[in-house]
Design a protein around this motif. Sequence first.
Motif, short mmCIF file in Angstrom:
data_model
loop_
_atom_site.label_atom_id
_atom_site.label_comp_id
_atom_site.label_asym_id
_atom_site.label_seq_id
_atom_site.Cartn_x
_atom_site.Cartn_y
_atom_site.Cartn_z
N GLN A 51 -4.80 -4.50 1.03
CA GLN A 51 -4.70 -5.66 0.15
C GLN A 51 -6.09 -6.13 -0.33
N ASN A 52 -7.10 -5.97 0.48
CA ASN A 52 -8.44 -6.46 0.14
C ASN A 52 -9.31 -5.38 -0.48
N GLY A 53 -8.75 -4.26 -0.86
CA GLY A 53 -9.54 -3.17 -1.43
C GLY A 53 -9.88 -3.41 -2.88
N ASP A 54 -10.60 -2.46 -3.48
CA ASP A 54 -11.03 -2.55 -4.88
C ASP A 54 -9.89 -2.31 -5.84
N HIS A 55 -8.89 -1.53 -5.43
CA HIS A 55 -7.77 -1.20 -6.30
C HIS A 55 -6.50 -1.84 -5.76
N TYR A 56 -5.57 -1.97 -6.70
CA TYR A 56 -4.22 -2.30 -6.23
C TYR A 56 -3.70 -1.13 -5.39
N PRO A 57 -2.94 -1.43 -4.35
CA PRO A 57 -2.42 -0.32 -3.51
C PRO A 57 -1.40 0.52 -4.27
N CYS A 58 -1.37 1.77 -3.91
CA CYS A 58 -0.37 2.68 -4.48
C CYS A 58 1.00 2.41 -3.86
N LEU A 59 2.02 2.74 -4.64
CA LEU A 59 3.39 2.53 -4.16
C LEU A 59 3.69 3.38 -2.93
N ASP A 60 3.21 4.62 -2.89
CA ASP A 60 3.46 5.49 -1.74
C ASP A 60 2.85 4.90 -0.48
N ASP A 61 1.65 4.33 -0.61
CA ASP A 61 1.03 3.72 0.57
C ASP A 61 1.83 2.54 1.07
N LEU A 62 2.27 1.71 0.12
CA LEU A 62 3.07 0.56 0.53
C LEU A 62 4.39 0.99 1.17
N GLU A 63 5.02 1.98 0.61
CA GLU A 63 6.28 2.45 1.19
C GLU A 63 6.07 2.99 2.60
N GLY A 64 4.96 3.72 2.82
CA GLY A 64 4.67 4.20 4.17
C GLY A 64 4.45 3.06 5.14
N LEU A 65 3.72 2.03 4.69
CA LEU A 65 3.50 0.87 5.57
C LEU A 65 4.80 0.14 5.86
N VAL A 66 5.66 0.01 4.88
CA VAL A 66 6.95 -0.66 5.08
C VAL A 66 7.80 0.12 6.08
N ALA A 67 7.84 1.46 5.95
CA ALA A 67 8.63 2.28 6.88
C ALA A 67 8.12 2.12 8.31
N VAL A 68 6.79 2.13 8.47
CA VAL A 68 6.22 1.97 9.82
C VAL A 68 6.49 0.58 10.35
N GLY A 69 6.33 -0.46 9.49
CA GLY A 69 6.55 -1.82 9.94
C GLY A 69 7.98 -2.09 10.34
N ARG A 70 8.92 -1.49 9.63
CA ARG A 70 10.34 -1.68 9.99
C ARG A 70 10.67 -1.09 11.35
N ASP A 71 10.01 -0.01 11.72
CA ASP A 71 10.29 0.63 13.00
C ASP A 71 9.66 -0.11 14.17
N LEU A 72 8.71 -0.96 13.93
CA LEU A 72 8.04 -1.66 15.03
C LEU A 72 8.93 -2.81 15.52
N PRO A 73 9.07 -2.99 16.85
CA PRO A 73 9.89 -4.10 17.40
C PRO A 73 9.12 -5.41 17.42
N VAL A 74 8.35 -5.68 16.38
CA VAL A 74 7.50 -6.88 16.31
C VAL A 74 7.79 -7.57 14.98
N GLY A 75 7.86 -8.91 15.03
CA GLY A 75 8.07 -9.66 13.80
C GLY A 75 6.76 -9.78 13.02
N LEU A 76 6.69 -9.19 11.80
CA LEU A 76 5.48 -9.15 10.98
C LEU A 76 5.72 -9.92 9.69
N GLU A 77 4.88 -10.96 9.45
CA GLU A 77 5.03 -11.74 8.24
C GLU A 77 4.65 -10.92 7.00
N GLU A 78 3.65 -10.06 7.11
CA GLU A 78 3.21 -9.28 5.97
C GLU A 78 4.27 -8.30 5.49
N LEU A 79 5.19 -7.91 6.42
CA LEU A 79 6.19 -6.91 6.07
C LEU A 79 7.10 -7.40 4.94
N ARG A 80 7.47 -8.67 4.97
CA ARG A 80 8.36 -9.19 3.93
C ARG A 80 7.68 -9.14 2.56
#
Length: 1481
Positions: free
Chosen positions: A969-998
Amino acid sequence: MEPGCDEFLPPPECPVFEPSWAEFQDPLGYIAKIRPIAEKSGICKIRPPADWQPPFAVEVDNFRFTPRVQRLNELEAQTRVKLNYLDQIAKFWEIQGSSLKIPNVERKILDLYSLSKIVIEEGGYEAICKDRRWARVAQRLHYPPGKNIGSLLRSHYERIIYPYEMFQSGANHVPEPTEEDIEKHPELKKLQIYGPGPKMMGLGLMAKDKDKTVHKKVTCPPTVTVKDEQSGGGNVSSTLLKQHLSLEPCTKTTMQLRKNHSSAQFIDSYICQVCSRGDEDDKLLFCDGCDDNYHIFCLLPPLPEIPRGIWRCPKCILAATQEYSLQSFGEMADSFKSDYFNMPVHMVPTELVEKEFWRLVSSIEEDVTVEYGADIHSKEFGSGFPVSNSKQNLSPEEKEYATSGWNLNVMPVLDQSVLCHINADISGMKVPWLYVGMVFSAFCWHIEDHWSYSINYLHWGEPKTWYGVPSLAAEHLEEVMKMLTPELFDSQPDLLHQLVTLMNPNTLMSHGVPVVRTNQCAGEFVITFPRAYHSGFNQGYNFAEAVNFCTADWLPAGRQCIEHYRRLRRYCVFSHEELICKMAAFPETLDLNLAVAVHKEMFIMVQEERRLRKALLEKGVTEAEREAFELLPDDERQCIKCKTTCFLSALACYDCPDGLVCLSHINDLCKCSSSRQYLRYRYTLDELPTMLHKLKIRAESFDTWANKVRVALEVEDGRKRSFEELRALESEARERRFPNSELLQRLKNCLSEVEACIAQVLGLVSGQVARMDTPQLTLTELRVLLEQMGSLPCAMHQIGDVKDVLEQVEAYQAEAREALATLPSSPGLLRSLLERGQQLGVEVPEAHQLQQQVEQAQWLDEVKQALAPSAHRGSLVIMQGLLVMGAKIASSPSVDKARAELQELLTIAERWEEKAHFCLEARQKHPPATLEAIIRETENIPVHLPNIQALKEALTKAQAWIADVDEIQNGDHYPCLDDLEGLVAVGRDLPVGLEELRQLELQVLTAHSWREKASKTFLKKNSCYTLLEVLCPCADAGSDSTKRSRWMEKALGLYQCDTELLGLSAQDLRDPGSVIVAFKEGEQKEKEGILQLRRTNSAKPSPLAPSLMASSPTSICVCGQVPAGVGVLQCDLCQDWFHGQCVSVPHLLTSPKPSLTSSPLLAWWEWDTKFLCPLCMRSRRPRLETILALLVALQRLPVRLPEGEALQCLTERAIGWQDRARKALASEDVTALLRQLAELRQQLQAKPRPEEASVYTSATACDPIREGSGNNISKVQGLLENGDSVTSPENMAPGKGSDLELLSSLLPQLTGPVLELPEAIRAPLEELMMEGDLLEVTLDENHSIWQLLQAGQPPDLDRIRTLLELEKFEHQGSRTRSRALERRRRRQKVDQGRNVENLVQQELQSKRARSSGIMSQVGREEEHYQEKADRENMFLTPSTDHSPFLKGNQNSLQHKDSGSSAACPSLMPLLQLSYSDEQQL
């Protein structure tokens, strides 16, 4: 009172025994064990152990037999007497010339025999009439009182029985006429009551003879028909010559008697069928089957005397020889039973069969015949048990059963059996007989030959019902049967030995005879005891096997049987004296019990022989000679008086060598002088005592041995025997086969105890290794062992070793007590004491306490090590194991404290584990702070907790994920969709409540939504291309084969790479600069490639040419075939050829239509004839305004998509081309050409064509009018897209057909070119046209250039004709669909008319349904046309002037990536569209 069929009461059950496997090993021993109980019933049943199941060894395919025929009512004694009586009285009335009527009384046939018998018992006819006791007679016949039945019985007696009784009593007083009188008076001959002997025997009027001669058999009457009238006029012969004479009661029912023959046959029945003579009637034999007569000397072979029992002539035997196999007999038996009882054979209750059997055998009205395969020799047909012989190889299982004592082939020849000493194979006694039964087949009351035992085994099939009477009641049974049926026994004293007589068990029981019964099922044995009468019948199809056997206890009964046979003059099966002497000759081979019994029998036999020989001397017989009787046939050594088989001695006569007598009948040999008679002996009187003495020694050897054993066991002489001496006494008993007596058992028990003591002592004094395998003795057991060894009557030197061990144990016990008293002792001392105790081999009580102390110390040490802070944390399983171990050890304060602490620790650990598990598995995930708090709380628990560890790992991953999100989020470019999708998939599998995931999920969802909008804008329906492929230039456009193969792969779903055309990897797509550079390079490659492809395709021969060179390259359509002939089109971009029906083609009717008074159709250059193949036109090619709205939406996305950057590049390319095209069109030369075209069109519009007004009218009705300006085109396109002016196909069809005809008629009038295009103008326009066709965007300038180029060349009539033909073909298909729709509408109207009488509401609903159906059909038609419109080139879109946007700011596009802004300098003004424009998407 005789019980009726319904009143049959089953006798009590016989004893049933179930031996254990140990008892089952000794068959005869077990039978001797149960004999005191079973002998009281006469028979018993034995169920073998469940595992004892011998295989059935009979060869079923080769087993064939001829069964016996049994008439059931001939078997029962009382029924047979009644039938005989009816035979006699029927013959009496037959000879008198009268028909006999047997009346019905109380709906039952009158029992004439019982009536006659009761009258005689009550004093006779005259006495009953005098005392008026006919009512008593009726009462004794079991008729109900009060119905005047006595008078009726008197009437019947006077009419039927009294004449016959009077005739019998006065027959001897009637003077017999001479032969001369009979010759003079033929009517005397017809009456047949006069005349010599044989002719009178059918009436039973003669005195009964002792032997079975022909006059004895009067039980075979003809089958008679009863008439109520008497023959008149003395014409007796007419009645005698009737074929059938039957007894018919008053109710006209028919009673079947047992035999069939005519009266004429009866007259001549006493004639020998061989010699045709009737003399020597004392030797005339009567057949029980057919009533024929034979002289005994006329038979082949001739018989020496009249046989006893049932005899059948050779003719009947041949008639009855129907052979059966087991299968055919079983089918017959099952069919008979199921038909008789009208139910399946296995469902018939045994009680029902039993009652029905006794009803049938007691009935004189019903004649049921069955067949019984009885007395089948197992030597000939094979035994049901496996038999050891050299003919066949047996399996191990079969060998086991072949040698079993319960095998009926083995039991008679066991060592304890008497019959093993008989060499001959006596069929039925030593050799088993087989029995194949069916329902009701019976075996009559009998006892076994020589009163022996019998054993019967049912191999398989339905049960066999048995009845038995104990031997004590045997004579009582014989007396009852003789008393109830004296007529039978007077003529046949040995009737019961012929196995032809039954009597109801209830009848016997009513006279005091004890009877038992049993049902023998498959796999069960039935044993009958000596002289036990038994009978029975089969419940159905079965297979049984039986044999006789004799034990030592049978010998007295066997001797009594010989005396009984002597009185009855019955033949013996074997010589009892020979059997005793043969056993006495070899006493050492006898079983001890058998030797004792033989000694007793031999002693009695010797005394009797002395007495008889003394009587012979007194008679004066002095001559004697030795005779080996055992070598003579039995018929040569039988007493001619009593038929006994002689062995010890016999009396013979020199003058009468044909016969001999036993010494009990010395006066019945002959009338010769005593001096001519001589004694034939087997042994002298001196040899017999010697044999007796040997038997005595054998019998008394047990007593000598028993004295030795008694002295040894009771130590009477004060000396204990050694173990070897006691073992020798036991071996002697085994070798001499002494009986298993109580003394022998005591000796065996003593030896067993000695052996057990020696084994325990050896275990004590042997080494440590040997003692570890044996259980240790307790101190008490050691003392008991010492006492036991001292009390046994055996001298054992091991007793000293036991005393030494006891002293060591007592010393150790003292040390252990001292160590325990000084607790706490050192663990090493306790462990050493414990090891010493284990070496002793004896359990000491103190050793157990030492063991407890050692275990406690070890457990506390393990707990201390497990809970130490420095130690590695153990798992919950280890801690739980420690707690379980602690529960098993002895309790102490320290142990209890450690257990409590350990339990508390486990409780806490398990509670935190549950919390961690809940956090890991709960649907509502917890924030990282909560998880950190849980982990901090568990840090001080010294136990490894798996769930807590998993929670730590999950928290670590969550923290790393959050860091990755922050970095992106704090990088020079907007994030790519593939990167965001990978982060979402990993975040959904974690048994932790993450505000950034939403937030990430929302960004990904928005990006996907934009991509879907773009896909719907660009991609055709069911397109084989992806959005990125459509937006990017086709870099391999120059390779026709590659392009075509890739298009085919995409059409088949085999090609899925989005970036292959740009040559970018997934990582390159993340860099916007790389995408723009690759896009620019792709544009150049695409342009170069299409030029190369156009040159290649142009060099190909035209499919419209008359002939093609075989070697020249040809075009290939998308269908894979070579396009040729009429109907092919050439792509205006790639110059390749295609089938018109395989691709989407332009529609000429979408061209602008004229007014009613003008004819602009001749402006052929405006016709829509431009064709782009599906390989060149890959998308819908939306207008530029639509693309700009997409870019505005893309600008709001905080996510980078490869498709968005490709779309920007495409838009820039399209705008650049549009600028160049406008400049070209704005040049002076091109402007003049455009002005010239406009004037030409005005001239065409000014020419009226009145003759074609109707055609134009139809054309105007179906399509909007297109004017020359772009605005009008825009309006037409808008109408087409909205569908407001598009009519239904059925309305469109007529006008469309007229337009096609009109266009066809105008083809000859088309001329051109209408403009002259210089090469300097044409070449740039063609290049612009080619570049514009490569763009996946619709631009008005492209259409304008197309019209100029078309007007500058002649009209392509071939293409126009092809397009017209294709459109006509499509028009025909449309008309077919329209007609089908119209027929459907008419059918619905007809259906509506048929239902006019329905309710109004139903009619309204029907109309709505019909209307909705029509609209859906019209909608489908419109959709079909819309799909066709989508496949067309969008040439009718309005032109849009983008100059305001182009004149605006030319600054670069505002990206976060400033480096990429230089690549898109002209897009910024276009992106400043209003939001309303975006909503047009």
